[in-house]
Design a protein around this motif. Structure first.
Motif, PDB file in Angstrom:
ATOM      1  N   GLN A 192       0.822  -1.203   0.000  1.00 22.93           N
ATOM      2  CA  GLN A 192       0.000   0.000   0.000  1.00 22.93           C
ATOM      3  C   GLN A 192       0.865   1.266   0.000  1.00 22.93           C
ATOM      4  N   PRO A 193       0.335   2.361  -0.581  1.00 25.29           N
ATOM      5  CA  PRO A 193       1.073   3.629  -0.615  1.00 25.29           C
ATOM      6  C   PRO A 193       0.847   4.443   0.665  1.00 25.29           C
ATOM      7  N   PHE A 194       1.892   5.201   1.037  1.00 25.73           N
ATOM      8  CA  PHE A 194       1.843   6.051   2.221  1.00 25.73           C
ATOM      9  C   PHE A 194       2.678   7.313   1.972  1.00 25.73           C
ATOM     10  N   ARG A 195       2.476   8.291   2.855  1.00 20.08           N
ATOM     11  CA  ARG A 195       3.247   9.530   2.772  1.00 20.08           C
ATOM     12  C   ARG A 195       4.488   9.515   3.658  1.00 20.08           C
ATOM     13  N   SER A 196       4.484   8.718   4.723  1.00 19.33           N
ATOM     14  CA  SER A 196       5.599   8.763   5.668  1.00 19.33           C
ATOM     15  C   SER A 196       5.753   7.428   6.377  1.00 19.33           C
ATOM     16  N   THR A 197       6.941   7.226   6.960  1.00 19.89           N
ATOM     17  CA  THR A 197       7.162   6.008   7.750  1.00 19.89           C
ATOM     18  C   THR A 197       6.301   6.028   9.009  1.00 19.89           C
TER      19      THR A 197
END
Length: 227
Positions: free
Chosen positions: A157-162
């Protein structure tokens, strides 16, 4: 990677199937594959079953009908890949980028952040992913992908941050896996899937897969092909 030894017939069937999906947006029937390749339906179905056993595609349970022919999904996946007035399903962003690479076309990949509420569109334009700041989190390690390939794809899945990834893993009780910048994942997808519509299709060996992982810097335990 599966234990079946593949032959030119396997490659021909898999190639014709993949190109048929790219052309039509859905899988050609076993009868159509039979007519296109000059083989009996029985031979086509035996070959599809062997491709399934070799982890070269996924059939529906108890039915000789393709379910997933990577990078294409044949039932609604988490991504919709749009190119002009045409589109295809994919089970994850990585497969969506694989469709862009195989088609050699600009695409929009419609999906949701972490598979949750927020919609997002990822653009591949002129051979480059545009959302360079995004991360792709792959929760399921490579050695377990074909234990349940549908779940494995769903866990990418895509995310903006860890920080968002860590919170997501805790929220869903899923393991933290590999975190890959989206441009790096695109580069790998382009190498893996870039020749999938060209004849003849050919499945990579374990050694070829390892070499491709190494080329892209995927060298830690997550990327091991054996458990």
């Amino acid at each position: 990677m599966g234990d079946v030894t593949l032959t030119p017939l396997h490659f021909s069937v898999r190639g014709a199937l993949t190109r048929g999906i790219a052309e039509m947006g859905y899988a050609p029937s076993n009868q159509i594959l039979s007519e296109r390749l000059g083989e009996t339906v029985e031979t086509i179905e035996q070959t599809l079953q062997q491709l399934h056993e070799a982890h070269a595609l996924q059939l529906h349970p108890h039915r000789c009908k393709p379910w997933v022919v990577h990078p294409f999904a044949l039932s609604p996946g988490s991504c919709w890949v749009q190119s002009g007035d045409r589109g295809w399903w994919a089970n994850c962003v990585y497969c969506g980028m694989g469709i862009a690479a195989a088609l050699e076309q600009d695409v929009e990949i419609h999906t949701r952040m972490g598979g949750e509420q927020e919609p997002i569109v990822i653009h591949v334009t002129n051979g480059k992913v545009q959302e360079e700041e995004l991360l792709l989190h792959l929760s399921t390690p490579v050695s377990e992908w074909w234990d349940n390939v549908i779940h494995a794809c769903a866990s990418f899945q895509p995310f903006r941050s860890t920080a968002d990834i860590n919170a997501w893993c805790a929220r869903h009780d899923l393991p933290l896996g590999a975190v890959v910048p989206l441009p790096k994942m695109w580069s790998f997808a382009a190498d893996w899937y870039g020749d999938y519509l060209r004849a003849p299709w050919k499945k990579r060996t374990v050694e070829e897969a390892k070499e491709l992982f190494l080329k892209h810097g995927f060298t830690d335990a997550f990327w091991r092909l054996d458990a």
